[in-house]
Design a protein around this motif. Structure first.
Motif, PDB file in Angstrom:
ATOM      1  N   ARG A  10     -19.617  87.882 -30.376  1.00 42.61           N
ATOM      2  CA  ARG A  10     -19.244  87.069 -31.527  1.00 42.61           C
ATOM      3  C   ARG A  10     -17.812  86.550 -31.374  1.00 42.61           C
ATOM      4  O   ARG A  10     -16.968  87.176 -30.740  1.00 42.61           O
ATOM      5  CB  ARG A  10     -19.369  87.870 -32.820  1.00 42.61           C
ATOM      6  CG  ARG A  10     -20.779  88.388 -33.046  1.00 42.61           C
ATOM      7  CD  ARG A  10     -20.928  89.116 -34.355  1.00 42.61           C
ATOM      8  NE  ARG A  10     -22.177  89.869 -34.383  1.00 42.61           N
ATOM      9  CZ  ARG A  10     -22.586  90.593 -35.408  1.00 42.61           C
ATOM     10  NH1 ARG A  10     -21.847  90.660 -36.513  1.00 42.61           N
ATOM     11  NH2 ARG A  10     -23.727  91.250 -35.361  1.00 42.61           N
ATOM     12  N   THR A  11     -17.585  85.425 -31.988  1.00 44.56           N
ATOM     13  CA  THR A  11     -16.264  84.790 -31.956  1.00 44.56           C
ATOM     14  C   THR A  11     -15.683  84.795 -33.358  1.00 44.56           C
ATOM     15  O   THR A  11     -16.363  84.430 -34.321  1.00 44.56           O
ATOM     16  CB  THR A  11     -16.357  83.351 -31.438  1.00 44.56           C
ATOM     17  OG1 THR A  11     -16.883  83.363 -30.106  1.00 44.56           O
ATOM     18  CG2 THR A  11     -14.986  82.679 -31.437  1.00 44.56           C
ATOM     19  N   ALA A  12     -14.421  85.200 -33.474  1.00 45.01           N
ATOM     20  CA  ALA A  12     -13.746  85.283 -34.762  1.00 45.01           C
ATOM     21  C   ALA A  12     -12.480  84.439 -34.762  1.00 45.01           C
ATOM     22  O   ALA A  12     -11.795  84.324 -33.732  1.00 45.01           O
ATOM     23  CB  ALA A  12     -13.387  86.733 -35.086  1.00 45.01           C
ATOM     24  N   LEU A  13     -12.173  83.865 -35.902  1.00 42.20           N
ATOM     25  CA  LEU A  13     -10.896  83.192 -36.126  1.00 42.20           C
ATOM     26  C   LEU A  13     -10.195  83.906 -37.273  1.00 42.20           C
ATOM     27  O   LEU A  13     -10.752  84.029 -38.367  1.00 42.20           O
ATOM     28  CB  LEU A  13     -11.099  81.721 -36.475  1.00 42.20           C
ATOM     29  CG  LEU A  13      -9.870  80.971 -37.001  1.00 42.20           C
ATOM     30  CD1 LEU A  13      -8.745  80.943 -35.969  1.00 42.20           C
ATOM     31  CD2 LEU A  13     -10.244  79.540 -37.421  1.00 42.20           C
ATOM     32  N   VAL A  36     -11.390  86.912 -30.223  1.00 43.96           N
ATOM     33  CA  VAL A  36     -10.603  86.606 -31.414  1.00 43.96           C
ATOM     34  C   VAL A  36      -9.621  85.465 -31.166  1.00 43.96           C
ATOM     35  O   VAL A  36      -8.816  85.521 -30.234  1.00 43.96           O
ATOM     36  CB  VAL A  36      -9.824  87.844 -31.901  1.00 43.96           C
ATOM     37  CG1 VAL A  36      -8.997  87.509 -33.145  1.00 43.96           C
ATOM     38  CG2 VAL A  36     -10.787  88.992 -32.200  1.00 43.96           C
ATOM     39  N   ALA A  37      -9.717  84.438 -31.998  1.00 41.47           N
ATOM     40  CA  ALA A  37      -8.721  83.371 -32.020  1.00 41.47           C
ATOM     41  C   ALA A  37      -7.630  83.788 -32.987  1.00 41.47           C
ATOM     42  O   ALA A  37      -7.870  83.929 -34.192  1.00 41.47           O
ATOM     43  CB  ALA A  37      -9.359  82.060 -32.451  1.00 41.47           C
ATOM     44  N   VAL A  38      -6.437  84.014 -32.466  1.00 31.57           N
ATOM     45  CA  VAL A  38      -5.302  84.490 -33.249  1.00 31.57           C
ATOM     46  C   VAL A  38      -4.476  83.277 -33.677  1.00 31.57           C
ATOM     47  O   VAL A  38      -3.723  82.706 -32.898  1.00 31.57           O
ATOM     48  CB  VAL A  38      -4.437  85.465 -32.425  1.00 31.57           C
ATOM     49  CG1 VAL A  38      -3.226  85.933 -33.235  1.00 31.57           C
ATOM     50  CG2 VAL A  38      -5.269  86.665 -31.966  1.00 31.57           C
ATOM     51  N   HIS A  39      -4.640  82.882 -34.921  1.00 31.33           N
ATOM     52  CA  HIS A  39      -3.910  81.711 -35.410  1.00 31.33           C
ATOM     53  C   HIS A  39      -2.484  82.085 -35.817  1.00 31.33           C
ATOM     54  O   HIS A  39      -2.232  83.161 -36.346  1.00 31.33           O
ATOM     55  CB  HIS A  39      -4.619  81.103 -36.627  1.00 31.33           C
ATOM     56  CG  HIS A  39      -3.709  80.209 -37.426  1.00 31.33           C
ATOM     57  ND1 HIS A  39      -3.077  80.650 -38.579  1.00 31.33           N
ATOM     58  CD2 HIS A  39      -3.290  78.935 -37.225  1.00 31.33           C
ATOM     59  CE1 HIS A  39      -2.333  79.669 -39.060  1.00 31.33           C
ATOM     60  NE2 HIS A  39      -2.437  78.632 -38.263  1.00 31.33           N
ATOM     61  N   ARG A  60     -10.543  90.612 -25.891  1.00 28.34           N
ATOM     62  CA  ARG A  60     -10.368  89.214 -25.513  1.00 28.34           C
ATOM     63  C   ARG A  60      -9.841  88.435 -26.712  1.00 28.34           C
ATOM     64  O   ARG A  60     -10.332  88.582 -27.835  1.00 28.34           O
ATOM     65  CB  ARG A  60     -11.695  88.600 -25.061  1.00 28.34           C
ATOM     66  CG  ARG A  60     -12.321  89.290 -23.855  1.00 28.34           C
ATOM     67  CD  ARG A  60     -13.720  88.763 -23.624  1.00 28.34           C
ATOM     68  NE  ARG A  60     -13.725  87.334 -23.342  1.00 28.34           N
ATOM     69  CZ  ARG A  60     -14.687  86.496 -23.715  1.00 28.34           C
ATOM     70  NH1 ARG A  60     -15.707  86.933 -24.423  1.00 28.34           N
ATOM     71  NH2 ARG A  60     -14.621  85.221 -23.391  1.00 28.34           N
ATOM     72  N   ALA A  61      -8.840  87.587 -26.455  1.00 29.52           N
ATOM     73  CA  ALA A  61      -8.239  86.812 -27.532  1.00 29.52           C
ATOM     74  C   ALA A  61      -7.513  85.612 -26.953  1.00 29.52           C
ATOM     75  O   ALA A  61      -7.166  85.582 -25.766  1.00 29.52           O
ATOM     76  CB  ALA A  61      -7.274  87.673 -28.339  1.00 29.52           C
ATOM     77  N   GLY A  93     -18.454  77.188 -31.383  1.00 31.78           N
ATOM     78  CA  GLY A  93     -18.785  77.681 -32.709  1.00 31.78           C
ATOM     79  C   GLY A  93     -18.052  78.966 -33.035  1.00 31.78           C
ATOM     80  O   GLY A  93     -17.284  79.505 -32.227  1.00 31.78           O
ATOM     81  N   VAL A  94     -18.300  79.467 -34.240  1.00 30.72           N
ATOM     82  CA  VAL A  94     -17.605  80.660 -34.716  1.00 30.72           C
ATOM     83  C   VAL A  94     -18.572  81.499 -35.540  1.00 30.72           C
ATOM     84  O   VAL A  94     -19.483  80.964 -36.188  1.00 30.72           O
ATOM     85  CB  VAL A  94     -16.360  80.262 -35.543  1.00 30.72           C
ATOM     86  CG1 VAL A  94     -16.741  79.543 -36.832  1.00 30.72           C
ATOM     87  CG2 VAL A  94     -15.477  81.464 -35.839  1.00 30.72           C
ATOM     88  N   ASP A  95     -18.412  82.814 -35.462  1.00 27.30           N
ATOM     89  CA  ASP A  95     -19.253  83.735 -36.221  1.00 27.30           C
ATOM     90  C   ASP A  95     -18.527  84.353 -37.402  1.00 27.30           C
ATOM     91  O   ASP A  95     -19.156  84.707 -38.401  1.00 27.30           O
ATOM     92  CB  ASP A  95     -19.744  84.875 -35.309  1.00 27.30           C
ATOM     93  CG  ASP A  95     -20.527  84.355 -34.123  1.00 27.30           C
ATOM     94  OD1 ASP A  95     -21.708  84.018 -34.300  1.00 27.30           O
ATOM     95  OD2 ASP A  95     -19.942  84.289 -33.019  1.00 27.30           O
ATOM     96  N   ILE A  96     -17.208  84.502 -37.263  1.00 28.82           N
ATOM     97  CA  ILE A  96     -16.414  85.213 -38.271  1.00 28.82           C
ATOM     98  C   ILE A  96     -15.160  84.396 -38.566  1.00 28.82           C
ATOM     99  O   ILE A  96     -14.411  84.037 -37.654  1.00 28.82           O
ATOM    100  CB  ILE A  96     -16.003  86.609 -37.764  1.00 28.82           C
ATOM    101  CG1 ILE A  96     -17.234  87.472 -37.476  1.00 28.82           C
ATOM    102  CG2 ILE A  96     -15.068  87.289 -38.753  1.00 28.82           C
ATOM    103  CD1 ILE A  96     -16.936  88.692 -36.614  1.00 28.82           C
ATOM    104  N   LEU A  97     -14.940  84.117 -39.839  1.00 33.68           N
ATOM    105  CA  LEU A  97     -13.716  83.445 -40.276  1.00 33.68           C
ATOM    106  C   LEU A  97     -13.013  84.342 -41.281  1.00 33.68           C
ATOM    107  O   LEU A  97     -13.582  84.693 -42.314  1.00 33.68           O
ATOM    108  CB  LEU A  97     -14.033  82.093 -40.917  1.00 33.68           C
ATOM    109  CG  LEU A  97     -12.867  81.394 -41.634  1.00 33.68           C
ATOM    110  CD1 LEU A  97     -11.729  81.079 -40.672  1.00 33.68           C
ATOM    111  CD2 LEU A  97     -13.359  80.128 -42.328  1.00 33.68           C
ATOM    112  N   VAL A  98     -11.774  84.699 -40.975  1.00 35.01           N
ATOM    113  CA  VAL A  98     -10.962  85.490 -41.896  1.00 35.01           C
ATOM    114  C   VAL A  98      -9.787  84.630 -42.348  1.00 35.01           C
ATOM    115  O   VAL A  98      -8.895  84.310 -41.566  1.00 35.01           O
ATOM    116  CB  VAL A  98     -10.445  86.786 -41.246  1.00 35.01           C
ATOM    117  CG1 VAL A  98      -9.625  87.598 -42.263  1.00 35.01           C
ATOM    118  CG2 VAL A  98     -11.598  87.621 -40.707  1.00 35.01           C
TER     119      VAL A  98
END
Length: 258
Positions: A10-13, A36-39, A60-61, A93-98
């Motif tokens: 899964r991919t998270a932002l 994880v995409a670390v904004h 992984r990030a 795409g993305v699975d998790i948005l925080v």
């Protein structure tokens, strides 16, 4: 710490994912197997440090830069996310948005200027709204959205009234999104921290303030970023599949007796 890989594939932002609560969330989701995409908005060093910490833990990030609270911020964020993701071994795409990024406004009503008001709403309310809008076509069915709210939408705390108002609006967005996205199997919840110890809260350097805030909790201590990250981890996992449209109190029992 967790040894499971329940978020594998899964991919998270995580917005504001390089410091404080956001950093703890980013690291926790990565330890669970998510990419994880670390904004970050301004502190590139902090974002790169968080990405390196995740890598050192075996996760992984990648970092994503976009200033929030300015015109076109959500579009800029998603363009940076798409570009960064293209360099990873992952599907688009993305699975998790925080939605964690936010700013405080520690001023009572009498001292809040129109500029202050517009700024805190632009970052804390408008940005998440349009970030979610941009996520709709990217978010996979069965995905997760978590909005980081605050305990002060449930009890009065006049010193930060404008900030509390921004999060109250986010709570309303949470329930409406849960209704709209439910048919796609997407859950949407709000997590509300209380008095939490982070490096971006300078008032906690005062021992008297630390004690006062600690005493608000039934546990007699300040919250830690990991306390919040653990709640988010549950909500975005398969274990949280039947929880949606909820405001989750993660204050450590603040004001239970009031």
């Amino acid at each position: 710490m967790t040894t499971t890989q329940r978020l594998g594939g899964r991919t998270a932002l995580v917005t504001g994912g390089s410091r404080g609560i956001g950093r703890a969330i980013s690291r926790r989701l990565a330890r669970e197997g998510a990419l994880v995409a670390v904004h970050y908005g301004h502190n590139q060093d902090a974002a790169e440090r968080t990405v390196k910490e995740i890598g050192a833990d075996g996760g992984r990030a990648f970092a994503v830069h976009a200033e929030l609270g300015v015109p076109g911020d959500a579009a800029t964020l998603w363009a940076a996310f798409d570009e960064g993701l293209s360099g990873q071994d992952a599907e688009p795409g993305v699975d998790i948005l925080v939605n964690n990024a936010g700013i405080t406004l520690p001023r009572p009503l009498a001292h809040v200027t129109e500029e202050d008001y517009d700024r805190v709403f632009a970052v804390n309310t408008k940005a998440p709204f349009f970030i979610v809008q941009g996520a709709l076509d990217r978010l996979r069915d069965g995905g997760r959205i978590v909005n980081i709210s605050t305990g002060v939408t449930r009890f009065a705390f006049p010193p930060i009234v404008a900030y509390a108002m921004t999060k109250g609006a986010l709570d309303v967005l949470t329930t409406n999104l849960a209704q709209e996205l439910g048919p796609r199997g997407i859950t949407v919840n709000a997590v509300a921290p209380g008095f939490t110890e982070t490096e971006i809260n300078p008032t906690l350097a005062d021992p008297q303030i630390r004690k006062r805030y600690s005493d608000h909790s039934v546990f007699g201590r300040l919250g830690q970023p990991a306390d919040i990250a653990d709640v988010v981890s549950f909500l975005v996992s398969d274990d949280g599949r039947w929880v949606t449209g909820q405001w989750i109190d993660a204050t450590g029992g603040v004001h239970l007796g009031v």
